[in-house]
Motif scaffolding. Sequence first.
Motif, mmCIF file in Angstrom:
data_model
loop_
_atom_site.group_PDB
_atom_site.id
_atom_site.type_symbol
_atom_site.label_atom_id
_atom_site.label_comp_id
_atom_site.label_asym_id
_atom_site.label_seq_id
_atom_site.Cartn_x
_atom_site.Cartn_y
_atom_site.Cartn_z
ATOM 1 N N ARG A 129 -41.848 19.760 -18.942
ATOM 2 C CA ARG A 129 -43.232 20.227 -18.739
ATOM 3 C C ARG A 129 -43.319 20.886 -17.381
ATOM 4 O O ARG A 129 -43.008 20.272 -16.366
ATOM 5 C CB ARG A 129 -44.220 19.061 -18.784
ATOM 6 N N TRP A 131 -45.586 22.094 -14.677
ATOM 7 C CA TRP A 131 -46.954 21.933 -14.178
ATOM 8 C C TRP A 131 -47.315 23.052 -13.197
ATOM 9 O O TRP A 131 -46.501 23.427 -12.359
ATOM 10 C CB TRP A 131 -47.106 20.582 -13.470
ATOM 11 N N TRP A 172 -41.408 18.633 -14.889
ATOM 12 C CA TRP A 172 -41.129 17.250 -15.245
ATOM 13 C C TRP A 172 -40.105 17.265 -16.371
ATOM 14 O O TRP A 172 -40.259 18.039 -17.327
ATOM 15 C CB TRP A 172 -42.434 16.615 -15.729
ATOM 16 N N ILE A 178 -37.377 15.898 -11.529
ATOM 17 C CA ILE A 178 -38.365 16.952 -11.297
ATOM 18 C C ILE A 178 -37.638 18.132 -10.646
ATOM 19 O O ILE A 178 -36.531 17.975 -10.129
ATOM 20 C CB ILE A 178 -39.524 16.473 -10.396
ATOM 21 N N ASN B 234 -59.632 10.444 -15.028
ATOM 22 C CA ASN B 234 -58.794 9.544 -15.807
ATOM 23 C C ASN B 234 -58.248 10.258 -17.046
ATOM 24 O O ASN B 234 -59.009 10.842 -17.797
ATOM 25 C CB ASN B 234 -59.638 8.326 -16.202
ATOM 26 N N LEU B 241 -45.559 5.907 -23.468
ATOM 27 C CA LEU B 241 -44.926 5.117 -22.380
ATOM 28 C C LEU B 241 -43.901 4.137 -22.946
ATOM 29 O O LEU B 241 -44.038 3.662 -24.048
ATOM 30 C CB LEU B 241 -46.005 4.360 -21.597
ATOM 31 N N ARG D 122 -54.180 7.588 -13.890
ATOM 32 C CA ARG D 122 -54.099 6.695 -15.059
ATOM 33 C C ARG D 122 -53.538 5.355 -14.596
ATOM 34 O O ARG D 122 -52.523 5.314 -13.887
ATOM 35 C CB ARG D 122 -53.184 7.308 -16.122
ATOM 36 N N GLU D 126 -46.951 2.379 -15.150
ATOM 37 C CA GLU D 126 -45.791 3.127 -15.611
ATOM 38 C C GLU D 126 -44.785 3.329 -14.478
ATOM 39 O O GLU D 126 -45.081 3.109 -13.312
ATOM 40 C CB GLU D 126 -46.198 4.454 -16.244
ATOM 41 N N LYS D 127 -43.616 3.754 -14.866
ATOM 42 C CA LYS D 127 -42.541 3.951 -13.904
ATOM 43 C C LYS D 127 -42.787 5.223 -13.086
ATOM 44 O O LYS D 127 -43.237 6.232 -13.613
ATOM 45 C CB LYS D 127 -41.209 4.061 -14.640
ATOM 46 N N ARG D 129 -40.828 7.734 -10.084
ATOM 47 C CA ARG D 129 -39.681 8.043 -9.221
ATOM 48 C C ARG D 129 -40.120 9.085 -8.205
ATOM 49 O O ARG D 129 -40.561 10.154 -8.566
ATOM 50 C CB ARG D 129 -38.507 8.595 -10.024
ATOM 51 N N MET D 154 -50.588 6.122 -12.027
ATOM 52 C CA MET D 154 -50.176 7.529 -12.019
ATOM 53 C C MET D 154 -51.218 8.368 -11.283
ATOM 54 O O MET D 154 -52.419 8.150 -11.462
ATOM 55 C CB MET D 154 -50.042 8.019 -13.466
ATOM 56 N N TRP D 172 -42.168 11.749 -10.108
ATOM 57 C CA TRP D 172 -42.045 11.848 -11.563
ATOM 58 C C TRP D 172 -42.685 10.590 -12.146
ATOM 59 O O TRP D 172 -42.435 9.489 -11.660
ATOM 60 C CB TRP D 172 -40.553 11.893 -11.918
ATOM 61 N N GLN D 174 -43.491 8.360 -15.752
ATOM 62 C CA GLN D 174 -43.035 8.116 -17.118
ATOM 63 C C GLN D 174 -43.909 8.808 -18.166
ATOM 64 O O GLN D 174 -43.429 9.288 -19.187
ATOM 65 C CB GLN D 174 -43.072 6.596 -17.337
ATOM 66 N N GLY D 175 -45.201 8.868 -17.909
ATOM 67 C CA GLY D 175 -46.137 9.404 -18.888
ATOM 68 C C GLY D 175 -46.215 10.920 -18.945
ATOM 69 O O GLY D 175 -47.009 11.466 -19.701
ATOM 70 N N GLY D 176 -45.420 11.618 -18.120
ATOM 71 C CA GLY D 176 -45.349 13.071 -18.275
ATOM 72 C C GLY D 176 -45.873 13.901 -17.120
ATOM 73 O O GLY D 176 -45.833 15.121 -17.190
ATOM 74 N N GLU D 177 -46.368 13.266 -16.051
ATOM 75 C CA GLU D 177 -46.927 14.044 -14.947
ATOM 76 C C GLU D 177 -46.006 14.059 -13.720
ATOM 77 O O GLU D 177 -45.087 13.254 -13.613
ATOM 78 C CB GLU D 177 -48.300 13.458 -14.528
ATOM 79 N N ILE D 178 -46.338 14.956 -12.825
ATOM 80 C CA ILE D 178 -45.673 15.022 -11.515
ATOM 81 C C ILE D 178 -46.775 15.064 -10.450
ATOM 82 O O ILE D 178 -47.931 15.356 -10.746
ATOM 83 C CB ILE D 178 -44.750 16.257 -11.386
#
Lengths: 241, 241, 241, 241
Positions: A129, A131, A172, A178, B234, B241, D122, D126-127, D129, D154, D172, D174-178
């Motif tokens: 992804r 961003w 991502w 990243i 949010n 996950l 959020r 979640e993990k 990094r 997050m 990074w 886990q749910g897809g964001e940076i």
Amino acid sequence: MEATINVTVWNEFRHELNYEPAMKIYPQGIHRVIGDYLSKQRLNVTTATLDEPEHGLTDEVLNRTDVLVWWGHIAGDEVRDDIVEKIHDRILGGMGLIVLHSASQSKIFKKLMGTSCNIKWREANEKERIWILQPNHPITEGLGEYIELAEEEMYGEFFDVPAPDELIMVSWFQGGEIFRSGMTYTRGKGKIFVFRPGHETSPTYHNQEILKVISNSVHWAAPVKGTTVPVFGNVKPLEKL
Amino acid sequence: MEATINVTVWNEFRHELNYEPAMKIYPQGIHRVIGDYLSKQRLNVTTATLDEPEHGLTDEVLNRTDVLVWWGHIAGDEVRDDIVEKIHDRILGGMGLIVLHSASQSKIFKKLMGTSCNIKWREANEKERIWILQPNHPITEGLGEYIELAEEEMYGEFFDVPAPDELIMVSWFQGGEIFRSGMTYTRGKGKIFVFRPGHETSPTYHNQEILKVISNSVHWAAPVKGTTVPVFGNVKPLEKL
Amino acid sequence: MEATINVTVWNEFRHELNYEPAMKIYPQGIHRVIGDYLSKQRLNVTTATLDEPEHGLTDEVLNRTDVLVWWGHIAGDEVRDDIVEKIHDRILGGMGLIVLHSASQSKIFKKLMGTSCNIKWREANEKERIWILQPNHPITEGLGEYIELAEEEMYGEFFDVPAPDELIMVSWFQGGEIFRSGMTYTRGKGKIFVFRPGHETSPTYHNQEILKVISNSVHWAAPVKGTTVPVFGNVKPLEKL
Amino acid sequence: MEATINVTVWNEFRHELNYEPAMKIYPQGIHRVIGDYLSKQRLNVTTATLDEPEHGLTDEVLNRTDVLVWWGHIAGDEVRDDIVEKIHDRILGGMGLIVLHSASQSKIFKKLMGTSCNIKWREANEKERIWILQPNHPITEGLGEYIELAEEEMYGEFFDVPAPDELIMVSWFQGGEIFRSGMTYTRGKGKIFVFRPGHETSPTYHNQEILKVISNSVHWAAPVKGTTVPVFGNVKPLEKL
């Protein structure tokens, strides 16, 4: 009112001739897919490839090119040093450069950056992804919050390049990394955009959002007509000393 | 193909009504001289001044403004805080801002910078040379190596602002100082250009190169149509996950 | 607690051997004047010059150097390319580099910048004022608002280099020009400081403020011990795909 | 040789008094955990909290503080505006500021940035990094390629702040964001470090690498002693006009 921009799309064009997975996705070469799209965006397109005489980059072609789009990978060492010098001179003089995917390890890009341009990488067809961090930039015009690619090669940081003028996109990756995927640089009068995605076995250059970014970046990188011509060398004082 | 840009030229408009040296140079106000020039550059111009109701910046005016040009000086404190808030919101949302001369001490600019914006200064009608450091930038299109002004107020460093996105011009002053005279910033989606010259008793806004820079900067600062709308607050995960 | 920093001061050392005006000011060479000062600032100093074997930069010397100070001018082309490569590798790996005066046209600096590094210049013994734009920076520790030099060579913009990480100083020259005189860059893990003054026939390196800046910059550019070692190449996923 | 740095660790200190999940992890407050660690790193530590008189930030405390570490969340609006003004003045004058986690929505940080500082977020344990992009920076001394946190809140882009001076870390999730998780800014003479992690119900401030980053950043943000005192206001010419 806007003058037509002359784009040259350069491609190494080896994988698509002899590597089955690439041949299936880009039967006529990556340059043709990108070039066909750009032709529809008010751009005047030429293509050129490594195995043409002078790599298709004769003085005549280079001198009329406003923006050079570059894709290269395994045969980067075969690009002639004298032609790299010519490209470099043209960029310092104002020609734009769009650096696609593995072209971030090309001779010309390393020469412009002054660093190793090393990365980490993994071929695992994982999700990416991209961003958008600059929602006000001409290069991101028409995009949503991110671009999603279902299967791509991973590139990971640390990417050994100088800090960019602008950080426009960060990727991502599903596997935990990243990457700074969209960055701009200026070298001399030339504008440079580095755009990460585009593995030869992923259908990335068929994605309309990816193509849109490339087109946006070409418009952005085109030289500004009529800007200052710097004077170098020994000069007289402006003021009486 | 390019949409018309709506520019609002705002001026404090006090000096030109009651201070002879300014009245002689700008009998109808600085905003009229700048506005008249911009009207000839494919721009749709409105003017507004401090002593109009709501300083001429009603919601209707602000909401249709793509780029706001701002000149202010001695009466900066009279600008209503609620209107400063509205301008700030519009800039974060994408409206461009051109900050002229002493407007670098205005409420809106200080709010955008987060610093004191202090400078040193001297009124001695001394010579200024504005050197171009970005010969490839749309804001410097059509200029030579520098702009010379025979008589201007001096502004000197240290100018207490954050490091700019781009340093485009640096001024040399006869009396021994230098100043970062052309700088760009981004705040939210808004593009900002700070342009030093323009003392009320110097004929600076009759100089064609100065006017050209202002016009170039308005075109540069106009919001990019169709860029990303960021999502705040949010959110659900993109990935499981 | 702070480890000793190993500095190598490199000098072309030609002017001071055969050009009378330089011989008078720096009878033992620019490197000796700078080196003697740095020795008094808690630094472990080595000097090296062009005409020594391997330009005095053997592997042993380079490998123990934390910060390399570089002065060069007319004989820049005689610096061996293989040694330039070694210096480049060391900088990407973390060695600092201080680029003095005309060393801004050296092979190593051009290689790091990726641009022509062209300037304009004039030898007229004119006055220079180096204004400080970053009053909070370790490199400007102990200085006033500006440094004044009574007689120096002029360097003028446009200076064809990439935008710096930090613009720390800008010079004013009596004859009407300005110049970005103190700039920092990062290339790989190496920190670079470019410092304009230091013509071979001006007594600039006898000026205590100039020497203080050089010493400050050496402390600033020394590699941070124990920082991240980037991993490059093919890697496994961190996360299960 | 290095002078002792005076750090004040400020905490809102509400969650840890009345919200069970936070009470369990930080029974004596986040400020105590951070303060105890910093006390062991050659730092002179004071703590202060919202509900003390003047939020624990009397003139006496502020005036002797070299670096202020700030954690705040739900009660940010209760911080007195006059105290925010005092903090702001102190930062412009050279006090460092470390902005932890949700303090990126505090009054003082918004005032320094000039933007909304909005984010997406959020709470899903979640993990995270945190990748290091500046392997040569004092703030990342002693770290590996990334810091991993097993469970965190997050934060996602677009983060509405100005482009930083330096981008040091990107997270990074886990749910897809940076997210740009480590960034430096300069405002006036004050150095600012924004460091993302630190949710009140995650044990993040018990992580030794996170604590190391905070300690590194305090050393980095401490004011440089003896730097330039800028002169503002009306000044005489340096040169005869």
